[in-house]
Write a protein that holds these residues in place. Sequence first.
Motif, PDB file in Angstrom:
ATOM      1  N   GLU A  19      55.260 -29.568  68.064  1.00 40.65           N
ATOM      2  CA  GLU A  19      55.304 -30.412  69.263  1.00 40.65           C
ATOM      3  C   GLU A  19      56.000 -29.700  70.423  1.00 40.65           C
ATOM      4  OE1 GLU A  19      58.943 -30.648  67.121  1.00 40.65           O
ATOM      5  OE2 GLU A  19      56.939 -31.167  66.404  1.00 40.65           O
ATOM      6  N   VAL A  20      56.960 -28.839  70.125  1.00 38.94           N
ATOM      7  CA  VAL A  20      57.660 -28.101  71.173  1.00 38.94           C
ATOM      8  C   VAL A  20      56.736 -27.050  71.790  1.00 38.94           C
ATOM      9  CG1 VAL A  20      59.575 -26.527  71.648  1.00 38.94           C
ATOM     10  CG2 VAL A  20      59.933 -28.526  70.191  1.00 38.94           C
ATOM     11  N   GLN A  21      55.997 -26.329  70.941  1.00 46.00           N
ATOM     12  CA  GLN A  21      55.033 -25.352  71.451  1.00 46.00           C
ATOM     13  C   GLN A  21      53.974 -26.017  72.330  1.00 46.00           C
ATOM     14  OE1 GLN A  21      53.786 -23.474  67.678  1.00 46.00           O
ATOM     15  NE2 GLN A  21      54.656 -21.584  68.478  1.00 46.00           N
ATOM     16  N   CYS A  77      55.504 -20.286  74.387  1.00 44.89           N
ATOM     17  CA  CYS A  77      55.303 -21.736  74.425  1.00 44.89           C
ATOM     18  C   CYS A  77      56.512 -22.472  73.875  1.00 44.89           C
ATOM     19  CB  CYS A  77      54.046 -22.119  73.643  1.00 44.89           C
ATOM     20  SG  CYS A  77      52.503 -21.699  74.469  1.00 44.89           S
ATOM     21  N   PHE A  78      57.094 -21.972  72.772  1.00 46.57           N
ATOM     22  CA  PHE A  78      58.252 -22.630  72.173  1.00 46.57           C
ATOM     23  C   PHE A  78      59.431 -22.637  73.137  1.00 46.57           C
ATOM     24  CE2 PHE A  78      62.161 -22.682  69.658  1.00 46.57           C
ATOM     25  CZ  PHE A  78      61.946 -23.804  68.867  1.00 46.57           C
ATOM     26  N   ILE A  79      59.733 -21.482  73.716  1.00 50.84           N
ATOM     27  CA  ILE A  79      60.859 -21.380  74.653  1.00 50.84           C
ATOM     28  C   ILE A  79      60.625 -22.274  75.864  1.00 50.84           C
ATOM     29  CG2 ILE A  79      62.014 -19.815  76.258  1.00 50.84           C
ATOM     30  CD1 ILE A  79      61.630 -17.616  74.121  1.00 50.84           C
ATOM     31  N   ASN A  80      59.403 -22.286  76.369  1.00 47.96           N
ATOM     32  CA  ASN A  80      59.097 -23.109  77.529  1.00 47.96           C
ATOM     33  C   ASN A  80      59.210 -24.590  77.196  1.00 47.96           C
ATOM     34  OD1 ASN A  80      57.356 -24.407  79.745  1.00 47.96           O
ATOM     35  ND2 ASN A  80      57.480 -22.266  80.390  1.00 47.96           N
ATOM     36  N   GLY A  81      58.780 -24.956  75.986  1.00 48.54           N
ATOM     37  CA  GLY A  81      58.885 -26.352  75.570  1.00 48.54           C
ATOM     38  C   GLY A  81      60.323 -26.820  75.467  1.00 48.54           C
ATOM     39  N   LEU A  82      61.179 -26.048  74.791  1.00 48.14           N
ATOM     40  CA  LEU A  82      62.585 -26.444  74.674  1.00 48.14           C
ATOM     41  C   LEU A  82      63.291 -26.383  76.024  1.00 48.14           C
ATOM     42  CD1 LEU A  82      64.198 -25.181  71.336  1.00 48.14           C
ATOM     43  CD2 LEU A  82      63.300 -27.431  71.939  1.00 48.14           C
ATOM     44  N   SER A  83      62.857 -25.481  76.901  1.00 53.88           N
ATOM     45  CA  SER A  83      63.464 -25.404  78.236  1.00 53.88           C
ATOM     46  C   SER A  83      63.178 -26.659  79.051  1.00 53.88           C
ATOM     47  CB  SER A  83      62.948 -24.166  78.982  1.00 53.88           C
ATOM     48  OG  SER A  83      63.389 -22.976  78.355  1.00 53.88           O
ATOM     49  N   ASP A 134      50.888 -16.930  73.746  1.00 49.58           N
ATOM     50  CA  ASP A 134      51.896 -16.526  72.769  1.00 49.58           C
ATOM     51  C   ASP A 134      52.742 -17.702  72.304  1.00 49.58           C
ATOM     52  OD1 ASP A 134      53.666 -14.488  71.422  1.00 49.58           O
ATOM     53  OD2 ASP A 134      55.092 -15.334  72.845  1.00 49.58           O
ATOM     54  N   GLY A 135      52.943 -17.798  70.977  1.00 50.09           N
ATOM     55  CA  GLY A 135      53.695 -18.912  70.409  1.00 50.09           C
ATOM     56  C   GLY A 135      55.147 -18.949  70.829  1.00 50.09           C
ATOM     57  N   ASP A 136      55.807 -17.786  70.892  1.00 52.21           N
ATOM     58  CA  ASP A 136      57.215 -17.755  71.297  1.00 52.21           C
ATOM     59  C   ASP A 136      57.396 -18.237  72.733  1.00 52.21           C
ATOM     60  OD1 ASP A 136      57.996 -16.877  68.837  1.00 52.21           O
ATOM     61  OD2 ASP A 136      58.563 -14.852  69.471  1.00 52.21           O
TER      62      ASP A 136
END
Length: 300
Positions: free
Chosen positions: A127-129, A283-289, A279-281
């Motif tokens: 969900e974060v990605q 997307c993950f960083i952007n989601g948590l940000s 890229d998965g990383d």
Amino acid sequence: MNNNWIAIDWGTTNFRAFLMCGEQRLACVSQPCGLLAVEKNRFAETLQALLQPWLAEQGALPLVMAGMVGSQQGWHEVAYITPPCGPNGLAAGALKFTTAWGSPAWIIPGVRGVGLAQQPEVMRGEEVQLLGLARLHPAAQCLAILPGTHSKHVQLNHGEIGHFSTFMTGELFSLLSQHSILGNALPEQQEAPQVFMLGVDTAGTGAPFSHLIFSARTRRLSGEIAPANIHSYLSGLLIGYELQALPTHQPLWVVANPALVARYQMAAKRLGLSLNATDGDSCFINGLSQLYPLLQGTAQ
């Protein structure tokens, strides 16, 4: 003012942490230290050891975690939320606590929904990605594929998570290649794109899947597929079968590492589909940000 914090993806088998300054990634720690490797529920001790260099230098930084760390087998169980959901819903459902060393910490909830054939579905971490994908590549509608042990196909509508379905592609590949007669006594495996595509084509014949996978043995016995290419064939079968479920009327995205992206894009092209990749990383960083200011109550 210190604007640093730590974004954490803590899954079943792997652990990744990103030292952040606002939305900028400063450093990363990656270890095969997922939930299965944590001894006797020593999550706090394990996390403190993994983050010790950052904590020693910068103090008790805020932590935002996602993934299986919030499951029944994780550190603290966090109740699922239901779709449609976006950043506000995920932030509202997060669990907040303080670690033993004084870091404010949040665990993001997973999502529980309904998928194909009205079957129940769950996700944790993806969900974060998806939030990151929706922010990086806005669209009124799109379908995202998140490959892995349990591949997810997720409908996004105006940046919110809608219905989704799970395909056990990665786990089935592991079981078939390592624990079945199909993968027994194989030599070192070699990538073979043409054999991968044969698997994709075979998956599209419409025959029952449990029948199709036996062809990995019979085609090996007949000499049609070299023993060193069996994994390529199995991968093509599994990914090709998974992609049969894709719609054709909206943008399609695959969120993964480059190796998986290449396989999914090859299979999709064979099926007449175009998969955009990201890229998965990232997307993950952007989601948590997106979630971090909401969790702090500082979102503008």
